[in-house]
Design a protein around this motif. Structure first.
Motif, PDB file in Angstrom:
ATOM      1  N   SER A  57       0.808  -1.024   0.046  1.00 22.35           N
ATOM      2  CA  SER A  57       0.106   0.128  -0.217  1.00 22.35           C
ATOM      3  C   SER A  57       0.632   1.185   0.338  1.00 22.35           C
ATOM      4  CB  SER A  57      -0.989  -0.519   0.893  1.00 22.35           C
ATOM      5  OG  SER A  57      -1.910  -1.040   1.013  1.00 22.35           O
ATOM      6  N   GLY A  58       0.747   1.871  -1.409  1.00 22.23           N
ATOM      7  CA  GLY A  58       1.599   3.500  -0.748  1.00 22.23           C
ATOM      8  C   GLY A  58       2.852   3.007  -1.514  1.00 22.23           C
ATOM      9  N   ALA A  59       2.919   1.851  -2.068  1.00 23.12           N
ATOM     10  CA  ALA A  59       4.473   1.819  -2.636  1.00 23.12           C
ATOM     11  C   ALA A  59       5.109   2.996  -3.683  1.00 23.12           C
ATOM     12  CB  ALA A  59       4.600   0.963  -2.593  1.00 23.12           C
ATOM     13  N   ILE A 103      -0.876 -10.750   2.032  1.00 28.26           N
ATOM     14  CA  ILE A 103       0.110 -10.289   3.035  1.00 28.26           C
ATOM     15  C   ILE A 103       0.576  -9.290   2.447  1.00 28.26           C
ATOM     16  CG2 ILE A 103       2.464 -10.658   3.888  1.00 28.26           C
ATOM     17  CD1 ILE A 103       1.813 -13.921   3.721  1.00 28.26           C
ATOM     18  N   GLU A 104       1.100  -7.716   2.509  1.00 24.74           N
ATOM     19  CA  GLU A 104       1.575  -6.828   2.444  1.00 24.74           C
ATOM     20  C   GLU A 104       2.738  -6.932   1.895  1.00 24.74           C
ATOM     21  OE1 GLU A 104       1.532  -2.813   2.270  1.00 24.74           O
ATOM     22  OE2 GLU A 104      -0.763  -4.202   1.865  1.00 24.74           O
ATOM     23  N   ILE A 122       6.036 -13.877  -5.711  1.00 28.71           N
ATOM     24  CA  ILE A 122       6.933 -12.048  -6.330  1.00 28.71           C
ATOM     25  C   ILE A 122       7.071 -11.708  -4.482  1.00 28.71           C
ATOM     26  CG2 ILE A 122       7.687  -9.894  -6.586  1.00 28.71           C
ATOM     27  CD1 ILE A 122       4.697 -12.014  -8.861  1.00 28.71           C
ATOM     28  N   ASP A 123       7.978 -11.484  -3.633  1.00 31.97           N
ATOM     29  CA  ASP A 123       8.554 -11.240  -2.337  1.00 31.97           C
ATOM     30  C   ASP A 123       9.577 -10.478  -2.530  1.00 31.97           C
ATOM     31  OD1 ASP A 123       7.431 -13.159  -0.839  1.00 31.97           O
ATOM     32  OD2 ASP A 123       8.455 -14.824  -2.104  1.00 31.97           O
ATOM     33  N   GLU A 124       8.876  -8.939  -2.544  1.00 35.39           N
ATOM     34  CA  GLU A 124       9.561  -7.884  -2.163  1.00 35.39           C
ATOM     35  C   GLU A 124      10.516  -7.365  -1.607  1.00 35.39           C
ATOM     36  OE1 GLU A 124       8.270  -3.770  -3.769  1.00 35.39           O
ATOM     37  OE2 GLU A 124       8.212  -4.549  -5.226  1.00 35.39           O
ATOM     38  N   ASP A 125      10.221  -7.914  -0.231  1.00 29.54           N
ATOM     39  CA  ASP A 125      11.224  -7.773   1.025  1.00 29.54           C
ATOM     40  C   ASP A 125      12.189  -8.676   0.725  1.00 29.54           C
ATOM     41  OD1 ASP A 125       9.763  -6.419   2.256  1.00 29.54           O
ATOM     42  OD2 ASP A 125       8.991  -7.942   4.023  1.00 29.54           O
ATOM     43  N   ALA A 126      12.802  -9.962   0.234  1.00 30.27           N
ATOM     44  CA  ALA A 126      13.611 -11.010  -0.095  1.00 30.27           C
ATOM     45  C   ALA A 126      13.754 -10.675  -1.894  1.00 30.27           C
ATOM     46  CB  ALA A 126      12.552 -12.194  -0.446  1.00 30.27           C
ATOM     47  N   ALA A 127      13.146  -9.612  -2.605  1.00 31.98           N
ATOM     48  CA  ALA A 127      13.402  -8.791  -4.062  1.00 31.98           C
ATOM     49  C   ALA A 127      13.841 -10.547  -4.638  1.00 31.98           C
ATOM     50  CB  ALA A 127      14.642  -7.929  -3.667  1.00 31.98           C
ATOM     51  N   ALA A 128      12.524 -11.013  -4.606  1.00 30.44           N
ATOM     52  CA  ALA A 128      12.737 -12.522  -5.003  1.00 30.44           C
ATOM     53  C   ALA A 128      11.444 -12.810  -5.666  1.00 30.44           C
ATOM     54  CB  ALA A 128      13.415 -13.521  -4.450  1.00 30.44           C
ATOM     55  N   VAL A 129      11.418 -13.410  -7.024  1.00 33.08           N
ATOM     56  CA  VAL A 129      10.342 -13.932  -8.217  1.00 33.08           C
ATOM     57  C   VAL A 129      10.653 -15.939  -7.276  1.00 33.08           C
ATOM     58  CG1 VAL A 129       8.664 -14.078  -9.616  1.00 33.08           C
ATOM     59  CG2 VAL A 129      10.007 -11.968  -9.782  1.00 33.08           C
ATOM     60  N   SER A 130       9.572 -16.592  -7.224  1.00 34.44           N
ATOM     61  CA  SER A 130       9.502 -18.035  -7.343  1.00 34.44           C
ATOM     62  C   SER A 130       8.802 -18.305  -8.384  1.00 34.44           C
ATOM     63  CB  SER A 130       9.208 -18.333  -5.780  1.00 34.44           C
ATOM     64  OG  SER A 130      10.332 -17.538  -4.794  1.00 34.44           O
ATOM     65  N   ALA A 131       9.466 -19.583  -8.685  1.00 31.60           N
ATOM     66  CA  ALA A 131       8.198 -20.314  -9.375  1.00 31.60           C
ATOM     67  C   ALA A 131       8.505 -21.486  -9.073  1.00 31.60           C
ATOM     68  CB  ALA A 131       8.605 -20.292 -10.923  1.00 31.60           C
ATOM     69  N   GLY A 132       7.271 -21.493  -9.007  1.00 29.13           N
ATOM     70  CA  GLY A 132       6.569 -23.093  -9.029  1.00 29.13           C
ATOM     71  C   GLY A 132       6.283 -24.152  -9.775  1.00 29.13           C
ATOM     72  N   GLU A 221     -10.728  -9.090  -4.255  1.00 27.26           N
ATOM     73  CA  GLU A 221      -9.466  -8.366  -3.979  1.00 27.26           C
ATOM     74  C   GLU A 221      -9.031  -8.930  -2.086  1.00 27.26           C
ATOM     75  OE1 GLU A 221      -6.719  -4.492  -2.670  1.00 27.26           O
ATOM     76  OE2 GLU A 221      -8.558  -4.762  -3.955  1.00 27.26           O
ATOM     77  N   PRO A 222      -8.026  -9.747  -2.197  1.00 29.88           N
ATOM     78  CA  PRO A 222      -7.147 -10.391  -1.393  1.00 29.88           C
ATOM     79  C   PRO A 222      -7.616  -9.399   0.165  1.00 29.88           C
ATOM     80  CG  PRO A 222      -6.164 -11.649  -2.663  1.00 29.88           C
ATOM     81  CD  PRO A 222      -7.242 -10.173  -2.745  1.00 29.88           C
ATOM     82  N   GLY A 223      -8.302 -10.032   1.634  1.00 32.85           N
ATOM     83  CA  GLY A 223      -8.070  -9.052   2.828  1.00 32.85           C
ATOM     84  C   GLY A 223      -9.666  -8.635   2.866  1.00 32.85           C
ATOM     85  N   SER A 224     -10.511  -8.039   1.433  1.00 34.46           N
ATOM     86  CA  SER A 224     -11.916  -7.147   1.404  1.00 34.46           C
ATOM     87  C   SER A 224     -12.787  -7.735   2.361  1.00 34.46           C
ATOM     88  CB  SER A 224     -11.733  -6.558   0.050  1.00 34.46           C
ATOM     89  OG  SER A 224     -12.536  -7.853  -0.493  1.00 34.46           O
ATOM     90  N   VAL A 225     -12.727  -9.413   2.344  1.00 38.33           N
ATOM     91  CA  VAL A 225     -13.266 -10.261   2.397  1.00 38.33           C
ATOM     92  C   VAL A 225     -13.344 -11.430   3.338  1.00 38.33           C
ATOM     93  CG1 VAL A 225     -13.820 -11.236   1.121  1.00 38.33           C
ATOM     94  CG2 VAL A 225     -15.893 -11.417   1.964  1.00 38.33           C
ATOM     95  N   ALA A 226     -13.898 -11.667   5.080  1.00 34.89           N
ATOM     96  CA  ALA A 226     -13.386 -12.842   5.944  1.00 34.89           C
ATOM     97  C   ALA A 226     -13.598 -13.835   4.586  1.00 34.89           C
ATOM     98  CB  ALA A 226     -14.464 -13.088   6.515  1.00 34.89           C
ATOM     99  N   GLY A 227     -12.351 -14.467   4.158  1.00 36.86           N
ATOM    100  CA  GLY A 227     -12.766 -15.696   3.344  1.00 36.86           C
ATOM    101  C   GLY A 227     -12.061 -15.506   1.820  1.00 36.86           C
ATOM    102  N   ALA A 228     -13.193 -15.722   1.221  1.00 40.87           N
ATOM    103  CA  ALA A 228     -12.671 -15.831  -0.300  1.00 40.87           C
ATOM    104  C   ALA A 228     -14.167 -15.376  -1.274  1.00 40.87           C
ATOM    105  CB  ALA A 228     -11.516 -15.906  -1.055  1.00 40.87           C
ATOM    106  N   ALA A 229     -13.964 -14.790  -2.132  1.00 42.91           N
ATOM    107  CA  ALA A 229     -15.855 -14.512  -2.519  1.00 42.91           C
ATOM    108  C   ALA A 229     -15.468 -14.669  -3.879  1.00 42.91           C
ATOM    109  CB  ALA A 229     -15.812 -13.390  -2.990  1.00 42.91           C
ATOM    110  N   LEU A 230     -15.516 -15.030  -5.551  1.00 41.25           N
ATOM    111  CA  LEU A 230     -16.121 -15.445  -6.111  1.00 41.25           C
ATOM    112  C   LEU A 230     -17.349 -14.330  -7.307  1.00 41.25           C
ATOM    113  CD1 LEU A 230     -14.487 -17.209  -5.314  1.00 41.25           C
ATOM    114  CD2 LEU A 230     -13.431 -17.927  -7.884  1.00 41.25           C
ATOM    115  N   LEU A 231     -16.866 -14.138  -8.400  1.00 38.02           N
ATOM    116  CA  LEU A 231     -17.922 -14.665  -9.125  1.00 38.02           C
ATOM    117  C   LEU A 231     -18.328 -15.155 -10.624  1.00 38.02           C
ATOM    118  CD1 LEU A 231     -20.922 -12.255  -9.717  1.00 38.02           C
ATOM    119  CD2 LEU A 231     -19.417 -11.008 -11.125  1.00 38.02           C
TER     120      LEU A 231
END
Length: 427
Positions: A57-59, A103-104, A122-132, A221-231
């Motif tokens: 947020s605010g980055a 997670i921020e 993508i983890d900004e704190d670790a400056a890393a992109v991990s591929a599964g 958007e994650p964190g906007s609702v308790a759990g997850a929601a899809l349309l």
């Protein structure tokens, strides 16, 4: 002169006259005005932007799915102080979804192909992109193809699989926990079942056996609702060999939302289905707009129909419908209330602003944003920005939007509380 009244006037008398409190954003204070501030005046010059997301947020930085030349695709950061990923040989732009994490400082990229899925973190704190690894064989049912979407329950990621062909009355939803290595762990199979009112056997979708096309329209958007929601939408399929002597077939498009939540008393997540509307048309139609947003007390759905690619459905909806439903328990089927009808020429859309919801409209070259509280659009708090003719908007999460102009630089815009005493003037 402040631009007031445009958003509110577009609501055809459907809103409550109660004046709501001011917009509360993540900054923890009450807004007296909304400011649409340009955070980046020229995003990736010369590139085509397909999707965008903000990790924090605010980055001052954001991540983009973008193409510099036809046939190319990259996951890029701007400013580019973390290496990106060349995706040109992995998939096409429409096969990826880029989303903020619960997670921020973290983002996720999901590849959704007919034959497999794959995740990047993508983890900004670790400056890393991990591929599964390639996630082939989930959910392990080859009778149909599947959509794959990433959601969060709390801060834990889960991968969902929904069938591309399904019955209307019962929709299977497969859920798998995502491991730290970006593989799949514990799995569950849930069913989103419609509940029909008494004496409705002739019209109850549970009794319909035909397969129809399912589309995933939006994910909250994650964190906007308790759990997850899809349309999602479930629509009739065109007859491959229509009988020219038979009356024209009617098509149906069902718009419904699914909520996935944790239940500490249950062994698996709880799935709640709400059917918002079923539209009949004389030909194939496409849901547009089709968006979902949430505040602490309810879920908002904005939906309408436009003619299909062949233009055969002349009776697509003349207005866009704005619904709101309370966040009810797992055994409820409340479809919610229709709180507004919006003229399609206003190009309305929903925006997630932290834990609050706003409605935006782009009727001409000016973009207007106003908060929604309950069933009321607060037209006393309206942000305004000139974006030019034929601009398009890409939601980037965390209250940010990328504005793509037809003949102007692509801008990243932050929606926030205006500074005390400031005015947001329309040119």
């Amino acid at each position: 002169m402040r631009a007031r009244g445009l958003v509110g006037a577009a609501l055809l008398g459907a809103c409550s006259p109660v004046t709501p409190p001011g917009l509360v954003l993540d900054v923890g204070r009450t807004c007296e005005d909304i400011e649409l501030a340009v955070a980046d005046p020229d995003v990736l010059p010369g590139w085509r932007i397909h999707a965008a997301a903000i990790a924090r947020s605010g980055a001052d930085a954001a991540w983009f799915l973008a193409s510099e030349h036809p046939g190319e695709l990259e996951l890029r950061r701007a400013p580019e102080d973390i290496p990106g990923v060349d995706l040109s040989t992995v998939g096409a732009p429409h096969e990826f979804t880029l989303t903020r994490s619960a997670i921020e400082g973290q983002l996720w990229l999901t590849l959704d192909r007919d034959d497999a899925a794959q995740l990047w973190r993508i983890d900004e704190d670790a400056a890393a992109v991990s591929a599964g690894p390639a996630l082939a064989g989930f959910p392990g049912d080859a009778s149909t193809e599947w959509f794959h979407r990433l959601v969060f329950l709390g801060q834990s990621p889960y991968l969902l699989a929904l069938p591309r062909l399904t019955k209307v009355g019962e929709v299977p939803v497969h859920v798998a926990a995502v491991t730290p290595e970006l593989g799949l762990g514990e799995r569950w199979t849930l069913t989103a079942t419609v509940t029909c009112p008494p004496l409705s056997e002739l019209t109850c979708p549970l009794l319909w056996d035909d397969l129809r096309e399912l589309s995933v329209l939006d994910v909250a958007e994650p964190g906007s609702v308790a759990g997850a929601a899809l349309l999602i939408s479930i629509a009739s399929r065109p007859d491959a060999m229509p009988d020219p002597a038979a009356p024209p077939a009617m098509f149906e498009t069902h718009i419904l939302s699914l909520a996935l939540q944790r239940d500490p008393t249950a062994e698996k997540p709880v799935l709640t289905r709400r059917d918002h509307v079923a539209w009949p048309t004389s030909g194939p139609a496409l849901p547009s707009p089709a968006q979902l947003a949430a505040d602490p007390l309810g879920v908002y759905v904005l939906a309408g129909l436009v003619p299909g690619p062949d233009g055969s459905s002349a009776d697509a909806t003349p207005a866009d419908y704005l619904f709101r439903t309370d966040l009810l328990g797992p055994d409820t089927t409340d479809e919610g209330d229709l709180i507004a009808l919006l003229d399609k020429d206003l190009h309305s859309h929903l925006l997630q602003l932290g834990s609050r919801v706003a409605i935006g409209q782009l009727p001409t070259k000016h973009w207007y944003v106003a908060p929604i509280e309950g069933v009321t659009v607060d037209e006393d708090i309206v942000g305004t920005l000139e974006v030019g003719e034929h601009a398009s908007l890409l939601r980037a999460g965390r209250g940010q939007v990328v504005v793509v102009g037809e003949s102007a630089p692509t801008r990243r815009v932050r929606i926030a509380c205006a500074d005390d005493g400031s005015q947001v003037d329309a040119p």
